[in-house]
Design a protein around this motif. Sequence first.
Motif, mmCIF file in Angstrom:
data_model
loop_
_atom_site.group_PDB
_atom_site.id
_atom_site.type_symbol
_atom_site.label_atom_id
_atom_site.label_comp_id
_atom_site.label_asym_id
_atom_site.label_seq_id
_atom_site.Cartn_x
_atom_site.Cartn_y
_atom_site.Cartn_z
ATOM 1 N N THR A 170 37.913 39.665 33.399
ATOM 2 C CA THR A 170 37.166 38.364 33.511
ATOM 3 C C THR A 170 37.106 37.774 34.892
ATOM 4 N N ARG A 171 35.954 37.037 35.095
ATOM 5 C CA ARG A 171 36.025 36.565 36.365
ATOM 6 C C ARG A 171 36.746 35.382 36.915
ATOM 7 N N ARG A 172 37.666 35.080 36.162
ATOM 8 C CA ARG A 172 38.907 33.962 36.526
ATOM 9 C C ARG A 172 40.054 34.548 36.819
ATOM 10 N N ALA A 173 40.060 35.762 36.605
ATOM 11 C CA ALA A 173 41.684 36.505 36.776
ATOM 12 C C ALA A 173 41.769 36.328 38.310
ATOM 13 N N PRO A 174 42.840 36.336 38.903
ATOM 14 C CA PRO A 174 43.438 36.302 40.328
ATOM 15 C C PRO A 174 42.801 37.603 40.982
ATOM 16 N N PHE A 175 42.749 39.002 40.312
ATOM 17 C CA PHE A 175 42.491 39.862 40.962
ATOM 18 C C PHE A 175 40.891 40.085 41.180
ATOM 19 N N ALA A 176 40.357 39.373 40.060
ATOM 20 C CA ALA A 176 38.839 39.211 40.094
ATOM 21 C C ALA A 176 38.389 38.643 41.072
ATOM 22 N N LEU A 177 39.083 37.311 41.334
ATOM 23 C CA LEU A 177 38.706 36.504 42.657
ATOM 24 C C LEU A 177 38.699 36.981 43.755
ATOM 25 N N ILE A 178 39.893 37.650 43.928
ATOM 26 C CA ILE A 178 40.050 38.594 45.233
ATOM 27 C C ILE A 178 39.119 39.541 45.325
ATOM 28 N N ASN A 179 38.562 40.165 44.238
ATOM 29 C CA ASN A 179 37.864 41.334 44.378
ATOM 30 C C ASN A 179 36.447 40.856 44.806
ATOM 31 N N ARG A 180 36.179 39.739 44.427
ATOM 32 C CA ARG A 180 34.841 39.251 44.723
ATOM 33 C C ARG A 180 34.665 38.435 46.148
ATOM 34 N N ILE A 181 35.884 38.314 46.717
ATOM 35 C CA ILE A 181 35.839 37.610 48.240
ATOM 36 C C ILE A 181 36.000 38.839 49.319
ATOM 37 N N ILE A 182 36.642 39.803 48.944
ATOM 38 C CA ILE A 182 36.878 41.113 50.055
ATOM 39 C C ILE A 182 35.601 41.997 49.999
ATOM 40 N N PRO A 183 35.186 42.622 51.120
ATOM 41 C CA PRO A 183 34.239 43.413 50.776
ATOM 42 C C PRO A 183 34.707 44.647 50.324
#
Length: 206
Positions: A100-113
Amino acid sequence: HGLMVVDVGGGHTSPFAKRRTQPNTFVLAVDILFEQIANNPDSNAGFVCDVCTSIPLKDSSADLIVSRSVLEHLPNNDAFIAECYRALKPGGRAIHVCPTRRAPFALINRIIPNSLTRKLIKTFFPQWAEECGFPTFYDRCSYPELPRLHERHGLKIEELHLRYYQSIYFKPFLPIYLISVTYDLILWALQIRFLCSQILIVARHP
């Protein structure tokens, strides 16, 4: 005639439907990348396509459409779920599992290249290097948005499982891992559903 199974994001294997143990099942692996499905031993056929545009089947011809860790990579899940409804027979089912998009790893994944994501996976999780690290969008990949999307397109939710463990992504970093496990346990204990880290949906075409 057997069952028609569509494995979306076919990958190198189709664990949802093993052709060798179910000889009357026809497994069609579909993916946007040829190299992902070229040597899939479990599929009867492979097809390269964009499932947000079209699943390569006639209307009402699939018994089962499955995906695993695919929806987060699709830019338009609204169009994809509409295609699932079109391609499924009455009584057919779609089974999708995704982070899901709100999981911390998903947030990080969307921020970094994405290039950095692939390097991190190759360094810390080399066993995942061939299967993970593709660009992500997390379109509607959250609770309750994803179940509602299925229902809006006419699919009836039969099962819905929300999972909270996502600390495996932080195992190489012990302090962060311990914090993450604590976070996961709190979410699980309180059943804070909109912050779940993974969704599994079983939906039926009525």
